[in-house]
Scaffold this motif. Structure first.
Motif, PDB file in Angstrom:
ATOM      1  N   MET A 169      26.110 -22.439 -12.013  1.00  0.00           N
ATOM      2  CA  MET A 169      25.871 -23.096 -13.291  1.00  0.00           C
ATOM      3  C   MET A 169      26.052 -24.603 -13.097  1.00  0.00           C
ATOM      4  O   MET A 169      27.091 -25.051 -12.599  1.00  0.00           O
ATOM      5  N   VAL A 170      25.029 -25.351 -13.486  1.00  0.00           N
ATOM      6  CA  VAL A 170      25.119 -26.810 -13.468  1.00  0.00           C
ATOM      7  C   VAL A 170      25.374 -27.252 -14.905  1.00  0.00           C
ATOM      8  O   VAL A 170      24.575 -26.985 -15.801  1.00  0.00           O
ATOM      9  N   LEU A 171      26.490 -27.912 -15.110  1.00  0.00           N
ATOM     10  CA  LEU A 171      26.897 -28.373 -16.433  1.00  0.00           C
ATOM     11  C   LEU A 171      26.772 -29.889 -16.492  1.00  0.00           C
ATOM     12  O   LEU A 171      27.381 -30.596 -15.692  1.00  0.00           O
ATOM     13  N   ASN A 172      25.981 -30.368 -17.425  1.00  0.00           N
ATOM     14  CA  ASN A 172      25.857 -31.808 -17.646  1.00  0.00           C
ATOM     15  C   ASN A 172      26.676 -32.182 -18.878  1.00  0.00           C
ATOM     16  O   ASN A 172      26.356 -31.771 -19.991  1.00  0.00           O
ATOM     17  N   LEU A 173      27.719 -32.959 -18.656  1.00  0.00           N
ATOM     18  CA  LEU A 173      28.538 -33.464 -19.765  1.00  0.00           C
ATOM     19  C   LEU A 173      28.143 -34.913 -20.027  1.00  0.00           C
ATOM     20  O   LEU A 173      28.807 -35.857 -19.591  1.00  0.00           O
ATOM     21  N   GLY A 174      27.024 -35.094 -20.702  1.00  0.00           N
ATOM     22  CA  GLY A 174      26.586 -36.411 -21.132  1.00  0.00           C
ATOM     23  C   GLY A 174      26.946 -36.605 -22.581  1.00  0.00           C
ATOM     24  O   GLY A 174      28.008 -36.172 -23.044  1.00  0.00           O
ATOM     25  N   VAL A 176      25.484 -35.105 -25.012  1.00  0.00           N
ATOM     26  CA  VAL A 176      25.462 -33.699 -25.405  1.00  0.00           C
ATOM     27  C   VAL A 176      25.689 -32.880 -24.142  1.00  0.00           C
ATOM     28  O   VAL A 176      25.328 -33.312 -23.043  1.00  0.00           O
ATOM     29  N   GLY A 177      26.286 -31.707 -24.265  1.00  0.00           N
ATOM     30  CA  GLY A 177      26.465 -30.835 -23.107  1.00  0.00           C
ATOM     31  C   GLY A 177      25.261 -29.928 -22.926  1.00  0.00           C
ATOM     32  O   GLY A 177      24.679 -29.448 -23.903  1.00  0.00           O
ATOM     33  N   ASN A 178      24.869 -29.710 -21.677  1.00  0.00           N
ATOM     34  CA  ASN A 178      23.841 -28.698 -21.399  1.00  0.00           C
ATOM     35  C   ASN A 178      24.090 -28.052 -20.058  1.00  0.00           C
ATOM     36  O   ASN A 178      24.784 -28.597 -19.204  1.00  0.00           O
ATOM     37  N   VAL A 179      23.552 -26.859 -19.901  1.00  0.00           N
ATOM     38  CA  VAL A 179      23.741 -26.098 -18.671  1.00  0.00           C
ATOM     39  C   VAL A 179      22.406 -25.646 -18.109  1.00  0.00           C
ATOM     40  O   VAL A 179      21.432 -25.443 -18.841  1.00  0.00           O
ATOM     41  N   THR A 180      22.396 -25.492 -16.782  1.00  0.00           N
ATOM     42  CA  THR A 180      21.306 -24.809 -16.084  1.00  0.00           C
ATOM     43  C   THR A 180      21.922 -23.675 -15.284  1.00  0.00           C
ATOM     44  O   THR A 180      22.769 -23.916 -14.416  1.00  0.00           O
ATOM     45  N   TYR A 181      21.504 -22.447 -15.584  1.00  0.00           N
ATOM     46  CA  TYR A 181      21.929 -21.255 -14.841  1.00  0.00           C
ATOM     47  C   TYR A 181      20.854 -20.948 -13.817  1.00  0.00           C
ATOM     48  O   TYR A 181      19.670 -20.824 -14.166  1.00  0.00           O
ATOM     49  N   ILE A 182      21.253 -20.873 -12.550  1.00  0.00           N
ATOM     50  CA  ILE A 182      20.294 -20.659 -11.468  1.00  0.00           C
ATOM     51  C   ILE A 182      20.725 -19.447 -10.653  1.00  0.00           C
ATOM     52  O   ILE A 182      21.847 -19.390 -10.133  1.00  0.00           O
ATOM     53  N   ASP A 183      19.818 -18.481 -10.546  1.00  0.00           N
ATOM     54  CA  ASP A 183      20.035 -17.308  -9.702  1.00  0.00           C
ATOM     55  C   ASP A 183      18.686 -16.960  -9.087  1.00  0.00           C
ATOM     56  O   ASP A 183      17.902 -16.200  -9.664  1.00  0.00           O
ATOM     57  N   ARG A 290      30.249 -20.364  -9.453  1.00  0.00           N
ATOM     58  CA  ARG A 290      30.654 -21.752  -9.275  1.00  0.00           C
ATOM     59  C   ARG A 290      30.022 -22.591 -10.376  1.00  0.00           C
ATOM     60  O   ARG A 290      28.891 -22.327 -10.785  1.00  0.00           O
ATOM     61  N   TRP A 291      30.745 -23.582 -10.849  1.00  0.00           N
ATOM     62  CA  TRP A 291      30.219 -24.551 -11.799  1.00  0.00           C
ATOM     63  C   TRP A 291      30.202 -25.923 -11.135  1.00  0.00           C
ATOM     64  O   TRP A 291      31.218 -26.352 -10.558  1.00  0.00           O
ATOM     65  N   LEU A 292      29.073 -26.605 -11.221  1.00  0.00           N
ATOM     66  CA  LEU A 292      28.947 -27.973 -10.737  1.00  0.00           C
ATOM     67  C   LEU A 292      28.712 -28.874 -11.949  1.00  0.00           C
ATOM     68  O   LEU A 292      27.805 -28.609 -12.740  1.00  0.00           O
ATOM     69  N   VAL A 293      29.512 -29.910 -12.074  1.00  0.00           N
ATOM     70  CA  VAL A 293      29.502 -30.722 -13.291  1.00  0.00           C
ATOM     71  C   VAL A 293      28.944 -32.108 -12.988  1.00  0.00           C
ATOM     72  O   VAL A 293      29.374 -32.773 -12.037  1.00  0.00           O
ATOM     73  N   THR A 294      27.978 -32.519 -13.798  1.00  0.00           N
ATOM     74  CA  THR A 294      27.403 -33.851 -13.705  1.00  0.00           C
ATOM     75  C   THR A 294      27.593 -34.569 -15.037  1.00  0.00           C
ATOM     76  O   THR A 294      28.208 -34.035 -15.961  1.00  0.00           O
TER      77      THR A 294
END
Length: 367
Positions: A169-174, A176-183, A290-294
């Protein structure tokens, strides 16, 4: 004349996010698919008066539907143009080596439910001034087709995530928050809820500071859990993905924190952001490994600690995967500019709810 039909293109990407703290610029080289490399990036602050005018506009964002905003758009465009020129000069980039500039512009109002989105930028003017083709209006085709028009980073995240253990999961905390789930090929994306903007605005009102550095103020306060629970009783959180938000969607409801102390108000708003991120797990097929935060929020130690405590899995800044967290959104719009001129999709049903994979963007040629 540049050959935009060659297999691999070099593009500069430019964006100012909803927090309006800086204009981010970076450079990518890609075929618009899996082949991808990126170079340096940098951020350039708006002139103070331009930022002040933008903040005043987003406080009354409905003005963006009816007002031409000619002077403000010209100021935003000039700031973007200056940022690109400074970036190329500082990095020693020959303009002739750049095939495209992807210009997201400054979002001032986003209402997909009425099929409206507005980003201030004059792409043709930038193309003319630089002598380099530009791509702008990235979100418009998606919104016009019934999509949410956001988030737009997922296809770039998927390209970056090749080789990582998944699901991730890529979490963007700008703003507004948004996520990208990649599988694998499964990509789901959506806005989670508030992030930095709601806390930044509170701190600006109370203390005259632009943000809560490292979350120190929020960490010193006591969370009003009853208010957080009330904030989470909102139909937005029950809507299935994909879905998107405007920067100010939760501001009115969150005004109840004005009765709290500075520290308790900040703590409560930060907890609201964290809970909205945790709630995102309801809308993805499997719990991410895993969560990666940008985004700027990854530098907020309080956010990161609370997220780790609530999610119980690794919560890391994207730099842990050798991504460039400060400019990943700028890189996104360089990459999407390349996909646009190649006629490739910029959004998918699973990322914006658009009926079918859809390209977009407007190509502006100089001269």
């Amino acid at each position: 004349m540049r050959d935009l039909d060659k297999p691999v293109l070099t593009a500069i990407g430019v964006i100012s996010g909803t927090s309006m703290d800086a204009i981010d610029v970076s450079i990518v080289e890609s075929d618009g698919r899996e082949r991808l490399s990126f170079g340096a990036g940098a951020g350039y602050p708006y002139p103070p008066e331009t930022r002040r005018q933008l903040q005043a506009l987003v406080a009354e964002a409905e003005r963006a539907v009816t007002e031409p905003l000619v002077d403000l758009e010209a100021a935003v465009t000039a700031a973007h143009l200056d940022a690109v020129r400074l970036f190329m000069a500082e990095q020693g980039i020959n303009p002739e080596s750049v095939d495209l500039v992807g210009l997201h512009g400054q979002t001032v109002y986003h209402r997909p439910e009425i099929r409206f989105t507005r980003q201030l930028i004059d792409g043709p003017a930038v193309a003319q001034a630089l002598g380099i083709p530009t791509v702008d209006r990235f979100r418009h085709a998606d919104v016009e087709a019934g999509g949410e028009g956001a988030p737009f980073a997922p296809l770039y995240h998927r390209a970056l995530a090749q080789g990582l253990e998944q699901p991730v999961m890529v979490l963007n905390l700008g703003g507004v928050g948004n996520v990208t789930y990649i599988d694998g090929d499964d990509v789901i994306a959506f806005d989670t809820g508030p992030a930095s903007a709601i806390l930044d605005d509170f701190v600006l009102r109370r203390l005259g500071k632009t943000y809560d550095a490292d979350g120190t103020l929020a960490a010193s306060g006591t969370v009003r859990e009853d208010l957080v629970a009330d904030f989470m009783v909102n139909p937005y959180f029950d809507r299935p993905a994909p879905k998107s938000l405007d920067r100010n969607d939760f501001h009115r409801r969150a005004q109840v924190v004005e009765s709290l102390s500075d520290a308790d108000g900040a703590a409560t708003l930060a907890a609201f952001t964290v809970e909205s991120v945790v709630d995102a797990l309801r809308h993805v097929p499997k719990a991410p490994r895993r969560w990666l935060v940008t985004g700027g929020g990854r530098l907020n130690g309080h956010f990161m600690r609370r997220l780790h405590a609530r999610l119980g899995v690794p919560i890391e800044p994207v730099e842990a995967a050798n991504w460039a967290g400060d400019v990943i959104e700028a890189q996104t719009f360089g990459y999407l500019a390349i996909r646009s001129v190649k006629g490739l999709p910029l959004s998918l049903p699973g990322t914006t709810g658009v009926p079918q994979p859809l390209t977009g963007g407007r190509l502006n040629l100089p001269g």
